[in-house]
Structure formats: structure tokens, C-alpha cells
Scaffold this motif. Structure first.
Motif, PDB file in Angstrom:
ATOM      1  N   GLU A 147      11.925   1.741 -11.645  1.00 53.31           N
ATOM      2  CA  GLU A 147      10.922   1.062 -10.820  1.00 53.31           C
ATOM      3  C   GLU A 147      10.982   1.778  -9.476  1.00 53.31           C
ATOM      4  OE1 GLU A 147      10.341  -3.298  -8.646  1.00 53.31           O
ATOM      5  OE2 GLU A 147      12.046  -2.971  -9.983  1.00 53.31           O
ATOM      6  N   ALA A 148       9.860   1.893  -8.790  1.00 57.24           N
ATOM      7  CA  ALA A 148       9.859   2.588  -7.503  1.00 57.24           C
ATOM      8  C   ALA A 148       8.945   1.877  -6.531  1.00 57.24           C
ATOM      9  CB  ALA A 148       9.409   4.027  -7.678  1.00 57.24           C
ATOM     10  N   GLU A 149       9.206   2.098  -5.268  1.00 53.73           N
ATOM     11  CA  GLU A 149       8.350   1.544  -4.232  1.00 53.73           C
ATOM     12  C   GLU A 149       7.530   2.680  -3.649  1.00 53.73           C
ATOM     13  OE1 GLU A 149       8.690  -0.991  -0.137  1.00 53.73           O
ATOM     14  OE2 GLU A 149       9.845  -1.637  -1.872  1.00 53.73           O
ATOM     15  N   LEU A 150       6.291   2.724  -4.063  1.00 59.10           N
ATOM     16  CA  LEU A 150       5.349   3.698  -3.532  1.00 59.10           C
ATOM     17  C   LEU A 150       4.441   2.940  -2.578  1.00 59.10           C
ATOM     18  CD1 LEU A 150       4.491   5.509  -6.880  1.00 59.10           C
ATOM     19  CD2 LEU A 150       6.214   6.119  -5.179  1.00 59.10           C
ATOM     20  N   GLY A 151       4.315   3.449  -1.386  1.00 64.31           N
ATOM     21  CA  GLY A 151       3.599   2.696  -0.371  1.00 64.31           C
ATOM     22  C   GLY A 151       4.609   1.850   0.388  1.00 64.31           C
ATOM     23  N   GLU A 152       4.127   0.925   1.150  1.00 65.83           N
ATOM     24  CA  GLU A 152       5.008   0.121   2.007  1.00 65.83           C
ATOM     25  C   GLU A 152       4.864  -1.349   1.680  1.00 65.83           C
ATOM     26  OE1 GLU A 152       7.862  -0.816   4.671  1.00 65.83           O
ATOM     27  OE2 GLU A 152       7.244   1.235   4.271  1.00 65.83           O
ATOM     28  N   ILE A 153       5.949  -1.959   1.232  1.00 66.54           N
ATOM     29  CA  ILE A 153       5.971  -3.400   1.002  1.00 66.54           C
ATOM     30  C   ILE A 153       6.296  -4.094   2.326  1.00 66.54           C
ATOM     31  CG2 ILE A 153       7.145  -5.273  -0.186  1.00 66.54           C
ATOM     32  CD1 ILE A 153       5.667  -3.817  -2.234  1.00 66.54           C
ATOM     33  N   GLY A 154       7.197  -3.545   3.073  1.00 64.45           N
ATOM     34  CA  GLY A 154       7.553  -4.132   4.364  1.00 64.45           C
ATOM     35  C   GLY A 154       8.716  -5.089   4.256  1.00 64.45           C
ATOM     36  N   GLY A 155       9.217  -5.492   5.387  1.00 61.72           N
ATOM     37  CA  GLY A 155      10.340  -6.410   5.423  1.00 61.72           C
ATOM     38  C   GLY A 155       9.877  -7.766   5.898  1.00 61.72           C
TER      39      GLY A 155
ATOM     40  N   GLY B 200      -1.427 -14.301   3.786  1.00 61.30           N
ATOM     41  CA  GLY B 200      -2.689 -13.589   3.817  1.00 61.30           C
ATOM     42  C   GLY B 200      -2.591 -12.095   3.572  1.00 61.30           C
ATOM     43  N   VAL B 201      -1.387 -11.521   3.634  1.00 60.92           N
ATOM     44  CA  VAL B 201      -1.228 -10.083   3.401  1.00 60.92           C
ATOM     45  C   VAL B 201      -1.410  -9.806   1.913  1.00 60.92           C
ATOM     46  CG1 VAL B 201       0.411  -8.163   3.434  1.00 60.92           C
ATOM     47  CG2 VAL B 201       0.263  -9.712   5.385  1.00 60.92           C
ATOM     48  N   ARG B 202      -2.199  -8.798   1.589  1.00 57.21           N
ATOM     49  CA  ARG B 202      -2.476  -8.443   0.197  1.00 57.21           C
ATOM     50  C   ARG B 202      -2.337  -6.939   0.020  1.00 57.21           C
ATOM     51  NH1 ARG B 202      -1.729 -13.034  -0.061  1.00 57.21           N
ATOM     52  NH2 ARG B 202      -3.184 -14.687  -0.566  1.00 57.21           N
ATOM     53  N   THR B 203      -2.086  -6.545  -1.208  1.00 62.10           N
ATOM     54  CA  THR B 203      -2.047  -5.122  -1.559  1.00 62.10           C
ATOM     55  C   THR B 203      -3.435  -4.530  -1.398  1.00 62.10           C
ATOM     56  OG1 THR B 203      -0.270  -5.505  -3.142  1.00 62.10           O
ATOM     57  CG2 THR B 203      -1.575  -3.490  -3.440  1.00 62.10           C
ATOM     58  N   ASP B 204      -3.512  -3.348  -0.830  1.00 66.11           N
ATOM     59  CA  ASP B 204      -4.765  -2.633  -0.718  1.00 66.11           C
ATOM     60  C   ASP B 204      -5.067  -2.066  -2.110  1.00 66.11           C
ATOM     61  OD1 ASP B 204      -6.283   0.033  -0.448  1.00 66.11           O
ATOM     62  OD2 ASP B 204      -6.575  -0.888   1.528  1.00 66.11           O
ATOM     63  N   VAL B 205      -6.175  -2.472  -2.695  1.00 67.34           N
ATOM     64  CA  VAL B 205      -6.538  -2.087  -4.067  1.00 67.34           C
ATOM     65  C   VAL B 205      -6.626  -0.559  -4.201  1.00 67.34           C
ATOM     66  CG1 VAL B 205      -8.288  -2.264  -5.872  1.00 67.34           C
ATOM     67  CG2 VAL B 205      -7.655  -4.288  -4.516  1.00 67.34           C
ATOM     68  N   ALA B 206      -7.235   0.107  -3.233  1.00 72.69           N
ATOM     69  CA  ALA B 206      -7.365   1.568  -3.304  1.00 72.69           C
ATOM     70  C   ALA B 206      -5.986   2.231  -3.323  1.00 72.69           C
ATOM     71  CB  ALA B 206      -8.185   2.078  -2.132  1.00 72.69           C
ATOM     72  N   ASP B 207      -5.025   1.705  -2.537  1.00 73.76           N
ATOM     73  CA  ASP B 207      -3.662   2.243  -2.545  1.00 73.76           C
ATOM     74  C   ASP B 207      -3.009   2.039  -3.907  1.00 73.76           C
ATOM     75  OD1 ASP B 207      -3.861   3.078   0.070  1.00 73.76           O
ATOM     76  OD2 ASP B 207      -2.676   1.418   0.895  1.00 73.76           O
TER      77      ASP B 207
END
Length: 155
Positions: A129-137, A145-152
């Protein structure tokens, strides 16, 4: 049953609990709870737990043994490892699943490092499993209200 790989566990179960542990007693409780529920589970070790134990081998070896003796399928998983040497140690110890997190690196380097880790892990039959992009802390992805950017996600 007993120690299993992530692909088998996910194929055979609609939902799977994944639980981080630090002390052996908590790992034992997780396995006991999974056995009582009659379902599989994931025993997760974080880099912080590895540091607490002074290395990967003590906790990972104990978790692998608990999984081997369980009456339900249990996966041992190294969670959010940023240290490639630690990932390699987990592979050598027989940990069947790892999460490599290079999200702190620029995207191109994250992809390069993740690709290299996945290649080594897959050669050993280890799920990645990998973290591509930024999930954040704290805050970040956990802010309402924060959501994954679909294009990302598509990229």
C-alpha cells in the motif's frame, strides 16, 4: 486460517478491521477479538511502535507468531513506513504487507521510491500500500469537509 496475506484476506471478507498495536498485550487482544467475532483482522505496526521496541524484530516476530497460531486469518502489516531500510527489514522478517509512505517527498520522487519499494516487495510476495499525494496530519484530511481531489485520485 492463521497468518495470511492481504489479498486473500480482502478477497474473503467484505470488511476488515486494521488495528495498530504497540504492546504485545494489545496484539493478543486484537487477535482474540477477531477470533471471538469469527473474522479476520490486520495487526499493524507503525514506525513509532518499532522505535518503542528498539527495532522491528521483537514486535513483528511476536505478531507473526500470534497470527500463525490464530484460528482466523490475520495479516501482519507494517504501517506508514517512511524508512526504506525498515521496509526491507519487514520483507526479510516475513511481514506479508507493508504501507510505504513517501508523501513528504516531491511527487516524482515519491513515485520513483514507491515503485522501487513495490518492485522489491512484490518480488518477495509482499502486498504494498502506498501514499501517493498528501493525506495530511492533524487538521489536513481530518478537517470536516476535506475530500480527495478526484483528478488527483484518477492520476
Amino acid at each position: 486460517m492463521a497468518l495470511t496475506d492481504m489479498a486473500s484476506l480482502l478477497r474473503d471478507h467484505r470488511a476488515v478491521g486494521a488495528f495498530n498495536f504497540v504492546q504485545l498485550e494489545l496484539a493478543e487482544a486484537i487477535v482474540l477479538g477477531a477470533e471471538e467475532a469469527g473474522t479476520g483482522a490486520v495487526l499493524q505496526l507503525s514506525q513509532n511502535a518499532v522505535r518503542f521496541h528498539g527495532g522491528l524484530a521483537p514486535a513483528a516476530s511476536a505478531a507473526l507468531r500470534l497470527a500463525e497460531e490464530a484460528s482466523v486469518p490475520i495479516v501482519v502489516h507494517l504501517d506508514h513506513a517512511t524508512d526504506e531500510a525498515l521496509v526491507d527489514d519487514a520483507i526479510a522478517l516475513g511481514v506479508p504487507s507493508i504501507m510505504f509512505d513517501a508523501a513528504h517527498l516531491p511527487e516524482s520522487e515519491n513515485l520513483e521510491r514507491t515503485r522501487a519499494v513495490a518492485h522489491r516487495a512484490h518480488a518477495a510476495g509482499v502486498w504494498v500500500e502506498a501514499e501517493l499525494g498528501e493525506i495530511g496530519g492533524k487538521g489536513g484530511a481530518h478537517t470536516p469537509g476535506v475530500r480527495t481531489d478526484v483528478a488527483d485520485a484518477v492520476a
